[in-house]
Structure formats: structure tokens, C-alpha cells
Design a protein around this motif. Structure first.
Motif, mmCIF file in Angstrom:
data_model
loop_
_atom_site.group_PDB
_atom_site.id
_atom_site.type_symbol
_atom_site.label_atom_id
_atom_site.label_comp_id
_atom_site.label_asym_id
_atom_site.label_seq_id
_atom_site.Cartn_x
_atom_site.Cartn_y
_atom_site.Cartn_z
ATOM 1 N N VAL A 117 37.106 76.549 51.869
ATOM 2 C CA VAL A 117 37.562 75.666 50.786
ATOM 3 C C VAL A 117 38.981 75.197 51.057
ATOM 4 C CG1 VAL A 117 38.089 75.544 48.316
ATOM 5 C CG2 VAL A 117 36.030 76.737 49.100
ATOM 6 N N PHE A 118 39.835 76.106 51.532
ATOM 7 C CA PHE A 118 41.211 75.739 51.864
ATOM 8 C C PHE A 118 41.245 74.725 53.008
ATOM 9 C CE2 PHE A 118 42.058 79.790 49.717
ATOM 10 C CZ PHE A 118 43.156 79.457 48.940
ATOM 11 N N VAL A 119 40.422 74.970 54.026
ATOM 12 C CA VAL A 119 40.378 74.061 55.174
ATOM 13 C C VAL A 119 39.973 72.663 54.726
ATOM 14 C CG1 VAL A 119 39.166 73.520 57.318
ATOM 15 C CG2 VAL A 119 39.912 75.863 56.872
ATOM 16 N N ASP A 120 38.947 72.600 53.882
ATOM 17 C CA ASP A 120 38.444 71.314 53.418
ATOM 18 C C ASP A 120 39.477 70.550 52.609
ATOM 19 O OD1 ASP A 120 35.929 69.532 52.483
ATOM 20 O OD2 ASP A 120 37.169 69.986 50.744
ATOM 21 N N THR A 121 40.009 71.183 51.574
ATOM 22 C CA THR A 121 40.843 70.464 50.616
ATOM 23 C C THR A 121 42.320 70.456 50.981
ATOM 24 O OG1 THR A 121 39.272 71.052 48.870
ATOM 25 C CG2 THR A 121 41.420 70.244 48.173
ATOM 26 N N ILE A 122 42.873 71.637 51.276
ATOM 27 C CA ILE A 122 44.309 71.718 51.557
ATOM 28 C C ILE A 122 44.661 71.011 52.858
ATOM 29 C CG2 ILE A 122 46.280 73.246 51.875
ATOM 30 C CD1 ILE A 122 45.124 73.339 49.068
ATOM 31 N N LEU A 123 43.790 71.125 53.865
ATOM 32 C CA LEU A 123 44.091 70.501 55.152
ATOM 33 C C LEU A 123 43.535 69.077 55.264
ATOM 34 C CD1 LEU A 123 43.646 73.359 57.789
ATOM 35 C CD2 LEU A 123 45.757 72.331 56.977
ATOM 36 N N ILE A 124 42.200 68.947 55.249
ATOM 37 C CA ILE A 124 41.590 67.650 55.553
ATOM 38 C C ILE A 124 41.831 66.620 54.449
ATOM 39 C CG2 ILE A 124 39.486 66.467 56.245
ATOM 40 C CD1 ILE A 124 40.297 68.592 58.210
#
Length: 452
Positions: A298-305
């Protein structure tokens, strides 16, 4: 009649924001229930990403399962969805996307942990699971499991159309490509993978997802460094517009908040029950292990991408008045890196969308097994998905899109029922993990230090 039913249900779930409030409530509930496991064990999540990823005979590795679910999360929504959020809600919507990622990751942990606890083996001895299985085995309500599967298959069929249409539109803008040609290429590539012998999806996605994400983030990093002096002011704008007096007085604060919340929740899929369908296939030693990895997803999806996409648009000094959808994003990249930016986004959207298609096919496989292990049903669904890709690539079908919203709405509600009622199991599993896995590792590290 079907159209009327879909419109009425969507009006309640989406028009009245019922689904949004349910997902926010679930995220807050599991954040408190787990004492904010997504923050307390964040370091553990990162460590697990590279730990113990040798192939095992009973299923995919934990990293492959992470990549399959991330493939679906990191899709067209990371581009198109963020464009919509920024277009309507402005910079402030990004703040609420961040907040929803933090809250939603607790729901992702809960649903994935339950999927591992209640999973089964198929006739080949591989692990299969997901909400349908924990609804049936954990609650003893098989009809709820069947309802989840039917809702999910409806949703994913509709998503195939949306994804295919986004790709053809992007290639038309970038290259003037014919929709039929692009659609046929997408169908051929998908067919080769899903009808090939053996499991080609998990090995392919375990390579494709990290590469495409890294490439995309690398280009965005170049843009950010190029505009580094503007970043402090931009961060200030994001926070001030998210909580700002000006937006409240102007009556737009609600739009800022709700658009950020919606795009954050439905980009990372936390709470919808999709990702656990892949995570359940991972051959891990403890259920909480994969739960933590999915929370990290979830962090990878929203915070990063998603944040990367937003920064590119917000840093672009262009007239945004008449720009909508992918054209907005493509013109933003053109502003920063020149004409090749339009081509870059078209290629990225294709890769993101292709990975989403493969991720959904993996989800569907596990869910169809819940209904029947007869191969004819697997093949029938694959053919249906190719048909939906073709139709979506050739034209927009707004009823099918509404049907996708209908499907994800129902599957999310059914999934939330399950994870709420089985929340005690999640709590007990986390306690066991922290005591017997994290605690044991800490003791070993302390002993090693003392031995030096």
C-alpha cells in the motif's frame, strides 16, 4: 432492469460515499486493533521484502505474491486516478491520499493475514485463498464466499475494459496509433502469458513490477531534482490546501478531502479483498509475514507511485484549463522532459496496465477454484477477459464501467464483513508473530552482539 439495479446500488455506494466511509472506518479500526502495526513494524516489512524468497514447491514466493498484488495496485489508477484527484481536488488531495495509505495499510494487513490463515490447497497441491475462503471457513458462511467471487469476477471483467481503453487512448495521443492494432497487440501478449503452460504470471510480474516502477520513479526523480527549489513551496501548498481556511470558506474543502480519500483508497485497493487472493498463494512460515508485506504494498502504491505522478503534474507550469485525463499527465511530462515525455507515459501506462491485467488473471484463478476446480471454467474466464479487452480497446462502454464499480462495491462490503467479524484472529496472529518471530530474532541479534 439490471441497469436500474446497478445505478441504484452505485448511487448509494459511490454517490453517497458509503463505501469511502466504510473503508476509512475499517482502516481506523484495524490501526487501533493492531496498535498501528503499519508504523510499528515498518522496518520489519522492508526486511521481509528480501528475506526468504527462494522458490518453494507449495506456492509462489512471498516476493512474487507481493509483486502480483502490487501489479494490480500499481496500474492505470496510479496515473489516471491521480490525474482525476489533482484535477478536481488540487494539491491538497495528495495529503489525504497519504493519510489514507497509512490508515488503509492496516486493513491490508488484516485481510491478507486472514487469507493465509484460512487458505487451502488445490488439486495440484498449491495454496489458494482469499476472502471467499475465510468467509466460508472462518465464518461458516459459504454463500458469502460465493457472493464475493461473483462480485469480484464482475468487477475484474469491467476493469479489463477500463484498462484496455486507457492504453489505446494513450497510444492514440502519443503515436496516432490505430485502436484496433493496439488492442490486438494487448490481446496477443496477454493470451501468450495466460494460455501458456505452467505459471508464467508470477515469474513475469516478479521481474516486470520492480523494473517498471524503478524506471518510472527514476524519471520522476530527475524531474524533482531539476525543480528542487520548488519542492518546499509545493509541500507547503499540499498541506495548506488540505487543511486550508481558503478552501473551507470557498466550499471546496470537501472536494479536496473526498477526492484525495477516494483516489488513495481505490488506488491501493486496501480493504477491497483483491490483493489477498494473490497473497494467499505465498508459501510463508507465518500468516503475519505476508500481511506485513501487503501493508508495505500500500505504501509503495500510494506514497511512492501516486505521489510521483502528482509531483510531475503540480510542478508543471502549463495551462491546465482544458486538459483532462491522460492528456493532462502527458502534457506535464512534455513540459519537464520534452516531447519524449508523451511517449514515455504511453509506454508506462501500457506496462502498468499489462501488469494489472496479469495480476487480475491470477486473482481470478484462485477465486474460480473456490467455485469449481474444473479447468473449463478457468479457460472460459480467460476467453471472457480477452473479449473484454477487445471491446474496451475499441470503444468506451459506460455501463460495463458502472458494472465494475458495482462489482468492487459489493466485494468490498462482503470482504469488510469478514475481516471485522474475524478481527480477533488477526489480533492473535499478530501477537504470536511479535512474540515468537520478531522476539526470537531480537534475542538472536542480542546474543550475537554479546558474543563479539
Amino acid at each position: 432492469m439490471l441497469k436500474n439495479i446497478v445505478e441504484v446500488v452505485n448511487g448509494i455506494l459511490w454517490g453517497q460515499n458509503l463505501l469511502v466511509w466504510l473503508l476509512i472506518g475499517a482502516g481506523l479500526f484495524f490501526s487501533l486493533k493492531t496498535k498501528f502495526v503499519q508504523l510499528r513494524l515498518f522496518k520489519e516489512m522492508v526486511k521481509l521484502l528480501t528475506k526468504g524468497n527462494n522458490q518453494r514447491k507449495n506456492g509462489v514466493t512471498s516476493f512474487q505474491a507481493f509483486c502480483i498484488s502490487t501489479a494490480s495496485r500499481v496500474g492505470a489508477g496510479n496515473l489516471v486516478g491521480v490525474v482525476a484527484a489533482v484535477s478536481v481536488g488540487g494539491a491538497g488531495s495528495i495529503f489525504w491520499m497519504w493519510l489514507m495509505a497509512i490508515i488503509g495499510s492496516a486493513s491490508a494487513f488484516a485481510e491478507t493475514t486472514l487469507a493465509i490463515i484460512y487458505r487451502e490447497r488445490n488439486k495440484e497441491g498449491k495454496f489458494v485463498g482469499g476472502p471467499a475462503f475465510f468467509l466460508s471457513k472462518g465464518l461458516g458462511q459459504k454463500w458469502l464466499g460465493v457472493l464475493f467471487v461473483i462480485s469480484a469476477l464482475i468487477c475484474w471483467a469491467g476493469v479489463m475494459q477500463v484498462v484496455s481503453n486507457s492504453v489505446t487512448e494513450s497510444f492514440r495521443v502519443a503515436f496516432g496509433a490505430d485502436e484496433l492494432v493496439v488492442t490486438i497487440v494487448v490481446i496477443l501478449l496477454t493470451g501468450i502469458v495466460i494460455f501458456g503452460r505452467g505459471d508464467k504470471i508470477s515469474p513475469l510480474l516478479s521481474k516486470l513490477v520492480p523494473l517498471m516502477s524503478a524506471f518510472y520513479l527514476l524519471v520522476v526523480l530527475f524531474i524533482v531534482v531539476k525543480n528542487i527549489t520548488l519542492i518546499p513551496g509545493l509541500i507547503s501548498d499540499i498541506i495548506s490546501q488540505a487543511l486550508g481556511f481558503k478552501q473551507a470558506v470557498g466550499g471546496t474543502l470537501g472536494a479536496v478531502v473526498m477526492n484525495g480519500v477516494k483516489r488513495g483508497l481505490f488506488s491501493n485497493e486496501a480493504g477491497s479483498g483483491s490483493a489477498p487472493c494473490a497473497a494467499a498463494s505465498a508459501d510463508v512460515d507465518h500468516p503475519a509475514t505476508q500481511g506485513l508485506l501487503q501493508a508495505l504494498g500500500v505504501f509503495v502504491d500510494t506514497i511512492l507511485i501516486c505521489t510521483a505522478t502528482a509531483l510531475v503534474m503540480l510542478l508543471a507550469d502549463i495551462d491546465k484549463t482544458n486538459l483532462m485525463g491522460m492528456e493532462f499527465l502527458q502534457e506535464s511530462f512534455r513540459y519537464h522532459v520534452g516531447d519524449w515525455g508523451v511517449t514515455f507515459i504511453a509506454i508506462m501506462l501500457f506496462l502498468f496496465s499489462f501488469s494489472t491485467v496479469l495480476g487480475i488473471m491470477f486473482y481470478a484463478k484462485n477465486n474460480i477454484v473456490f467455485l469449481s476446480e474444473r479447468e473449463i471454467f478457468q479457460k472460459g474466464f480467460k476467453v471472457l477477459m480477452l473479449i473484454m479487452l477487445f471491446q474496451g480497446g475499441m470503444q468506451q462502454n459506460f455501463f460495463i464501467w458502472s458494472l465494475a464499480d458495482f462489482g468492487i462495491g459489493l466485494m468490498t462490503i462482503v470482504n469488510l464483513i469478514g475481516i471485522f467479524l474475524l478481527s480477533k484472529k488477526v489480533e492473535e496472529c499478530l501477537e504470536d508473530y511479535e512474540k515468537n518471530v520478531v522476539g526470537a530474532e531480537s534475542a538472536k541479534e542480542s546474543a550475537a552482539v554479546e558474543g563479539l
